[in-house]
Design a protein around this motif. Sequence first.
Motif, PDB file in Angstrom:
ATOM      1  N   ARG A  22       0.848  -1.187   0.000  1.00 33.60           N
ATOM      2  CA  ARG A  22       0.000   0.000   0.000  1.00 33.60           C
ATOM      3  C   ARG A  22       0.890   1.247   0.000  1.00 33.60           C
ATOM      4  O   ARG A  22       1.765   1.383   0.853  1.00 33.60           O
ATOM      5  CB  ARG A  22      -0.900   0.030   1.229  1.00 33.60           C
ATOM      6  CG  ARG A  22      -1.632  -1.274   1.508  1.00 33.60           C
ATOM      7  CD  ARG A  22      -2.813  -1.494   0.597  1.00 33.60           C
ATOM      8  NE  ARG A  22      -3.621  -2.586   1.081  1.00 33.60           N
ATOM      9  CZ  ARG A  22      -3.720  -3.782   0.464  1.00 33.60           C
ATOM     10  NH1 ARG A  22      -3.092  -4.001  -0.683  1.00 33.60           N
ATOM     11  NH2 ARG A  22      -4.474  -4.741   0.988  1.00 33.60           N
ATOM     12  N   THR A  23       0.642   2.140  -0.942  1.00 28.81           N
ATOM     13  CA  THR A  23       1.412   3.376  -1.015  1.00 28.81           C
ATOM     14  C   THR A  23       0.850   4.401  -0.043  1.00 28.81           C
ATOM     15  O   THR A  23      -0.348   4.690  -0.060  1.00 28.81           O
ATOM     16  CB  THR A  23       1.381   3.957  -2.437  1.00 28.81           C
ATOM     17  OG1 THR A  23       1.972   3.022  -3.338  1.00 28.81           O
ATOM     18  CG2 THR A  23       2.153   5.271  -2.509  1.00 28.81           C
ATOM     19  N   HIS A  45      -8.240   8.058  -4.059  1.00 33.86           N
ATOM     20  CA  HIS A  45      -6.871   7.687  -3.659  1.00 33.86           C
ATOM     21  C   HIS A  45      -6.453   8.648  -2.564  1.00 33.86           C
ATOM     22  O   HIS A  45      -7.097   9.698  -2.348  1.00 33.86           O
ATOM     23  CB  HIS A  45      -5.916   7.774  -4.850  1.00 33.86           C
ATOM     24  CG  HIS A  45      -5.960   9.103  -5.559  1.00 33.86           C
ATOM     25  ND1 HIS A  45      -5.323  10.219  -5.088  1.00 33.86           N
ATOM     26  CD2 HIS A  45      -6.606   9.487  -6.689  1.00 33.86           C
ATOM     27  CE1 HIS A  45      -5.553  11.247  -5.896  1.00 33.86           C
ATOM     28  NE2 HIS A  45      -6.339  10.834  -6.875  1.00 33.86           N
ATOM     29  N   ASP A  67      -3.242   4.483  -0.322  1.00 35.34           N
ATOM     30  CA  ASP A  67      -4.133   4.036  -1.390  1.00 35.34           C
ATOM     31  C   ASP A  67      -4.662   2.660  -1.004  1.00 35.34           C
ATOM     32  O   ASP A  67      -3.908   1.690  -0.931  1.00 35.34           O
ATOM     33  CB  ASP A  67      -3.378   3.960  -2.724  1.00 35.34           C
ATOM     34  CG  ASP A  67      -2.850   5.321  -3.160  1.00 35.34           C
ATOM     35  OD1 ASP A  67      -3.481   6.334  -2.831  1.00 35.34           O
ATOM     36  OD2 ASP A  67      -1.801   5.366  -3.837  1.00 35.34           O
ATOM     37  N   ASP A  72      -5.421   0.707  -6.705  1.00 36.39           N
ATOM     38  CA  ASP A  72      -3.985   0.741  -7.017  1.00 36.39           C
ATOM     39  C   ASP A  72      -3.749   0.833  -8.524  1.00 36.39           C
ATOM     40  O   ASP A  72      -3.112  -0.025  -9.126  1.00 36.39           O
ATOM     41  CB  ASP A  72      -3.284  -0.492  -6.445  1.00 36.39           C
ATOM     42  CG  ASP A  72      -4.017  -1.790  -6.786  1.00 36.39           C
ATOM     43  OD1 ASP A  72      -5.090  -1.719  -7.412  1.00 36.39           O
ATOM     44  OD2 ASP A  72      -3.506  -2.864  -6.429  1.00 36.39           O
TER      45      ASP A  72
END
Length: 289
Positions: A22-23, A45, A67, A72
């Motif tokens: 996960r960013t 996002h 995010d 994604d």
Amino acid sequence: MSRLRFSEDRLARFKGRDGGERTIHIWEPSQPRAVIMAFHGALAHAGDYVMAGLYFRSHGIALVGFDQCGHDGKRRADIPDFNIFLDDAELFLQWVKKNYPDLPIFIMGHSMGGLIATKFGLERLKRSDENVKGFILSSPYYVNAVKISPVLQKMSGVLAKLVPTMKVPLASFTDVLTHDAAITARHHADEHDAVRASELTVRFGHALSEAQKGLASNMPAWRWPLYAVVAGDDQLADSQAAETMLKTIASDLLRYRFEALNYHENFNETNRAEIFADILGWMQPRIAT
């Protein structure tokens, strides 16, 4: 998303329940005095928190959001089940505590993120967690305001099992999220670049509707300080239903704000600075304690 597209100070990652990366988008002052962990809405996002991130950073407060699963870089958002959001929220809270040790934590959620934050507070967060000082919600997605075919509603559970990744037939709402034309243009650019999803699966839609069930009866059990802002001209989340549910919370815990003219995204609306200033004022005494 691997570059600083939304004026972040940096990006990081953590591993979600399913093992996926996960960013995390991070807006932070050099010496933060508190941290907001934020959950974004469906199809969106964490970069959508840029305006909030920049505002609170300027007041010494970090804002971090990731995010979420199913968001994604895919045009059609999909999740295996709603609990993955709550499981990831627990993992993200661990990440926040590790990276911002001993700082006051506020949990923020917009739209679907507001639903996630609410269920997280009701079902997962321990009352003994003294680091968490309160919740901040915007247009929580407690009840759907979008008209859905009665046939599709009735069949959603079956379809979620038989054809889980089938697209839900919905019109675009991108132009009625905010009155800020520049942000609307950004949303369209994000959709074009598949940074922002433009479709969702029947499995996703069914998971959301199932997560909403029983929420109204559970809201009086809420035990956290809560700031909530609801948009009056919201075409996605039912604002009247949200207000009714929120006002079943103990009055000494709830700070409620209603913005009659706002579209769905209060934190991206043209009056956002006024809303942020009110939130900051609500946060200040809770940071000091």
